[in-house]
Write a protein that holds these residues in place. Structure first.
Motif, PDB file in Angstrom:
ATOM      1  N   TYR A   1       0.793  -1.229   0.000  1.00 58.34           N
ATOM      2  CA  TYR A   1       0.000   0.000   0.000  1.00 58.34           C
ATOM      3  C   TYR A   1       0.822   1.274   0.000  1.00 58.34           C
ATOM      4  CZ  TYR A   1      -4.190  -2.730   0.811  1.00 58.34           C
ATOM      5  OH  TYR A   1      -5.213  -3.618   0.662  1.00 58.34           O
ATOM      6  N   GLY A   2       2.019   1.207   0.559  1.00 59.48           N
ATOM      7  CA  GLY A   2       2.789   2.415   0.771  1.00 59.48           C
ATOM      8  C   GLY A   2       2.356   3.083   2.059  1.00 59.48           C
ATOM      9  N   CYS A   3       3.271   3.220   2.990  1.00 57.21           N
ATOM     10  CA  CYS A   3       2.917   3.812   4.277  1.00 57.21           C
ATOM     11  C   CYS A   3       2.350   5.208   4.073  1.00 57.21           C
ATOM     12  CB  CYS A   3       4.141   3.863   5.190  1.00 57.21           C
ATOM     13  SG  CYS A   3       4.458   2.300   6.042  1.00 57.21           S
ATOM     14  N   GLY A   4       1.258   5.456   4.771  1.00 56.44           N
ATOM     15  CA  GLY A   4       0.591   6.737   4.661  1.00 56.44           C
ATOM     16  C   GLY A   4      -0.620   6.711   3.760  1.00 56.44           C
ATOM     17  N   THR A   5      -0.794   5.633   2.996  1.00 52.18           N
ATOM     18  CA  THR A   5      -1.993   5.498   2.178  1.00 52.18           C
ATOM     19  C   THR A   5      -3.005   4.625   2.908  1.00 52.18           C
ATOM     20  OG1 THR A   5      -1.083   3.600   0.988  1.00 52.18           O
ATOM     21  CG2 THR A   5      -0.682   5.768   0.063  1.00 52.18           C
ATOM     22  N   THR A   6      -4.142   4.360   2.296  1.00 55.09           N
ATOM     23  CA  THR A   6      -5.246   3.712   2.990  1.00 55.09           C
ATOM     24  C   THR A   6      -5.546   2.341   2.411  1.00 55.09           C
ATOM     25  OG1 THR A   6      -6.222   5.864   3.469  1.00 55.09           O
ATOM     26  CG2 THR A   6      -7.668   3.964   3.642  1.00 55.09           C
ATOM     27  N   GLN A   7      -5.690   1.361   3.281  1.00 52.22           N
ATOM     28  CA  GLN A   7      -6.170   0.033   2.900  1.00 52.22           C
ATOM     29  C   GLN A   7      -7.682   0.127   2.725  1.00 52.22           C
ATOM     30  OE1 GLN A   7      -8.186  -3.093   2.790  1.00 52.22           O
ATOM     31  NE2 GLN A   7      -8.023  -2.940   5.018  1.00 52.22           N
ATOM     32  N   HIS A   8      -8.167  -0.161   1.532  1.00 59.91           N
ATOM     33  CA  HIS A   8      -9.582   0.030   1.253  1.00 59.91           C
ATOM     34  C   HIS A   8     -10.222  -1.195   0.599  1.00 59.91           C
ATOM     35  CE1 HIS A   8      -7.298   1.345  -2.310  1.00 59.91           C
ATOM     36  NE2 HIS A   8      -8.248   0.724  -2.984  1.00 59.91           N
ATOM     37  N   ASP A   9      -9.537  -2.336   0.643  1.00 60.50           N
ATOM     38  CA  ASP A   9     -10.025  -3.514  -0.077  1.00 60.50           C
ATOM     39  C   ASP A   9     -10.990  -4.363   0.740  1.00 60.50           C
ATOM     40  OD1 ASP A   9      -8.510  -3.126  -2.480  1.00 60.50           O
ATOM     41  OD2 ASP A   9      -6.738  -3.678  -1.345  1.00 60.50           O
ATOM     42  N   GLY A  10     -10.815  -4.386   2.053  1.00 59.73           N
ATOM     43  CA  GLY A  10     -11.591  -5.288   2.896  1.00 59.73           C
ATOM     44  C   GLY A  10     -10.653  -6.104   3.772  1.00 59.73           C
ATOM     45  N   THR A  11     -11.236  -6.866   4.679  1.00 61.66           N
ATOM     46  CA  THR A  11     -10.442  -7.640   5.647  1.00 61.66           C
ATOM     47  C   THR A  11     -11.061  -9.019   5.789  1.00 61.66           C
ATOM     48  OG1 THR A  11      -9.868  -5.626   6.858  1.00 61.66           O
ATOM     49  CG2 THR A  11      -9.583  -7.722   8.013  1.00 61.66           C
ATOM     50  N   TRP A  12     -10.329 -10.037   5.397  1.00 54.99           N
ATOM     51  CA  TRP A  12     -10.887 -11.382   5.421  1.00 54.99           C
ATOM     52  C   TRP A  12     -10.240 -12.259   6.488  1.00 54.99           C
ATOM     53  CZ3 TRP A  12     -10.449  -8.346   1.145  1.00 54.99           C
ATOM     54  CH2 TRP A  12     -11.659  -8.045   0.501  1.00 54.99           C
ATOM     55  N   ASP A  13      -8.994 -12.599   6.336  1.00 55.58           N
ATOM     56  CA  ASP A  13      -8.366 -13.564   7.245  1.00 55.58           C
ATOM     57  C   ASP A  13      -8.426 -13.156   8.717  1.00 55.58           C
ATOM     58  OD1 ASP A  13      -7.860 -14.924   4.941  1.00 55.58           O
ATOM     59  OD2 ASP A  13      -5.728 -14.474   4.872  1.00 55.58           O
ATOM     60  N   PRO A  14      -8.169 -11.893   9.073  1.00 56.03           N
ATOM     61  CA  PRO A  14      -8.251 -11.537  10.497  1.00 56.03           C
ATOM     62  C   PRO A  14      -9.646 -11.694  11.092  1.00 56.03           C
ATOM     63  CG  PRO A  14      -6.943  -9.926   9.309  1.00 56.03           C
ATOM     64  CD  PRO A  14      -7.610 -10.783   8.275  1.00 56.03           C
ATOM     65  N   THR A  15     -10.707 -11.574  10.264  1.00 57.96           N
ATOM     66  CA  THR A  15     -12.050 -11.764  10.814  1.00 57.96           C
ATOM     67  C   THR A  15     -12.250 -13.200  11.257  1.00 57.96           C
ATOM     68  OG1 THR A  15     -13.108 -12.226   8.673  1.00 57.96           O
ATOM     69  CG2 THR A  15     -12.932  -9.921   9.342  1.00 57.96           C
ATOM     70  N   ALA A  16     -11.745 -14.128  10.468  1.00 57.80           N
ATOM     71  CA  ALA A  16     -11.830 -15.547  10.846  1.00 57.80           C
ATOM     72  C   ALA A  16     -10.970 -15.828  12.067  1.00 57.80           C
ATOM     73  CB  ALA A  16     -11.404 -16.426   9.671  1.00 57.80           C
ATOM     74  N   LEU A  17      -9.780 -15.235  12.104  1.00 61.35           N
ATOM     75  CA  LEU A  17      -8.899 -15.391  13.261  1.00 61.35           C
ATOM     76  C   LEU A  17      -9.581 -14.886  14.521  1.00 61.35           C
ATOM     77  CD1 LEU A  17      -6.711 -13.577  15.138  1.00 61.35           C
ATOM     78  CD2 LEU A  17      -6.129 -15.938  14.583  1.00 61.35           C
ATOM     79  N   TYR A  18     -10.263 -13.742  14.414  1.00 60.27           N
ATOM     80  CA  TYR A  18     -10.922 -13.181  15.597  1.00 60.27           C
ATOM     81  C   TYR A  18     -11.982 -14.140  16.135  1.00 60.27           C
ATOM     82  CZ  TYR A  18     -12.647  -9.805  18.912  1.00 60.27           C
ATOM     83  OH  TYR A  18     -12.972  -9.193  20.102  1.00 60.27           O
ATOM     84  N   TYR A  19     -12.799 -14.670  15.261  1.00 61.51           N
ATOM     85  CA  TYR A  19     -13.821 -15.611  15.739  1.00 61.51           C
ATOM     86  C   TYR A  19     -13.179 -16.861  16.338  1.00 61.51           C
ATOM     87  CZ  TYR A  19     -17.410 -19.079  16.003  1.00 61.51           C
ATOM     88  OH  TYR A  19     -18.241 -20.063  16.485  1.00 61.51           O
TER      89      TYR A  19
END
Length: 319
Positions: free
Chosen positions: A244-262
């Motif tokens: 992404y380049g530090c200072g820019t924004t991740q805007h795609d979504g979040t998949w693997d960490p959601t499963a990890l959290y559950y």
């Protein structure tokens, strides 16, 4: 690394504010009577940032006493992935986590694994993933292990073919990031990496299994604080900077960490379980749909994207 236009005092204030918010949002440490989740992570590490984020969150959960990371498996073929995963674990102070490599896995290009493997210390020791699964499972109490699948199901399919009885005896549940629920509109990435393995595991897994679908991650945008909260030498920050380049924004979504959290924290006010009395079916073209009948399978429904985003950022940003 890209530089920020913030002045130094303002940058410090922003970092301090983020730290305070992370503490407030962080899940509570384990109580004295809580048994940590015994966790094995099976990941297509090296592809995208959310595998890095999931591993980072797992280490923070381990620091809290909420999980015990038994081992990690790389489930796609790229020679840099295993040493990079080992390097990330080493940076978090857990160099002893064993790493399994899955034979016959699909070849996939790396995006940041070579950078991590070449620039961060690691032991470089690996073993076959099925052999490691069997060794780890044999050492644990019956019905005690959670397997988190956040990539290809190649290794789990090989494990089932090799020692199904061991899986049935030692695994409490599997949490699988893959598919779309209640019905897929297009083949999902993880399921499509090895479709034969996916169909084998989905149809024949012998313990309870919870699916986390593509739709769950779309409204959860985490990781946007990493370049402010992680030090310059952090491999997590390095991976985000590559993608992404530090200072820019991740805007795609979040998949693997959601499963990890559950897998570690359960529903925790941000998920509910659905699909009870049904089961997942994956067709030969890679689509999946929820079908009536069955009792061992369920899927996650996200109920509070904002709260989950805060909780995950608190885990990922902790260093």
């Amino acid at each position: 690394m890209k530089t920020s236009s913030f002045s130094t005092p303002l940058r410090l204030l922003v970092a301090l504010a983020m730290a305070v918010l992370a503490v407030a949002a962080a899940p509570a440490p384990a109580s004295a009577g809580r048994t940590p989740t015994r966790l094995i992570i099976d990941t297509d590490f090296g592809q995208w940032w959310d595998d890095v984020a999931a591993v980072a969150a797992a280490h923070t959960a381990a620091d809290q006493g909420r999980t015990r990371i038994l081992g990690m498996m790389t489930d796609v073929r790229n020679d840099w992935n295993a040493p990079a995963l080992d390097a990330l674990n080493t940076w978090y102070g857990r160099p002893g986590i064993p790493i399994g490599v899955t034979a016959g896995a699909a070849p996939v290009d790396q995006n940041y694994s070579r950078l991590l493997a070449e620039n961060y210390p690691h032991a470089g020791r690996t073993e076959d993933s099925v052999a490691l699964y069997r060794r780890l499972l044999r050492s644990q109490p019956d019905h005690s292990v959670t397997i988190l699948s956040i990539g290809s199901l190649t290794g789990l399919s090989r494990l089932l073919k090799t020692d199904r009885a061991l899986v049935a005896r030692k695994v409490a549940r599997a949490v699988v990031m893959g598919g779309e629920y209640p019905a897929a509109t297009a083949p999902e990435w993880n399921f499509g990496l090895d479709l034969d393995a996916t169909r084998h595991v989905v149809a024949g897994w012998p313990t309870p299994i919870v699916f986390d679908g593509f739709e769950t991650g779309l409204p959860v945008l985490v990781g946007n604080n990493v370049c402010a909260t992680h030090p310059a030498g952090s491999p997590v920050r390095a991976a985000f900077d590559v993608l992404y380049g530090c200072g820019t924004t991740q805007h795609d979504g979040t998949w693997d960490p959601t499963a990890l959290y559950y897998a570690i924290y359960g529903p925790d006010g941000v998920f509910r379980l659905s699909g009870s009395g049904g089961h997942n079916v994956v067709t030969p073209d890679g689509l999946n749909t929820w079908t009536v009948g069955g009792h061992r399978q369920q899927y996650l429904v996200l109920t509070d994207p904002a709260a989950l985003t805060s909780k995950l950022d608190a885990l990922i940003d902790a260093v």
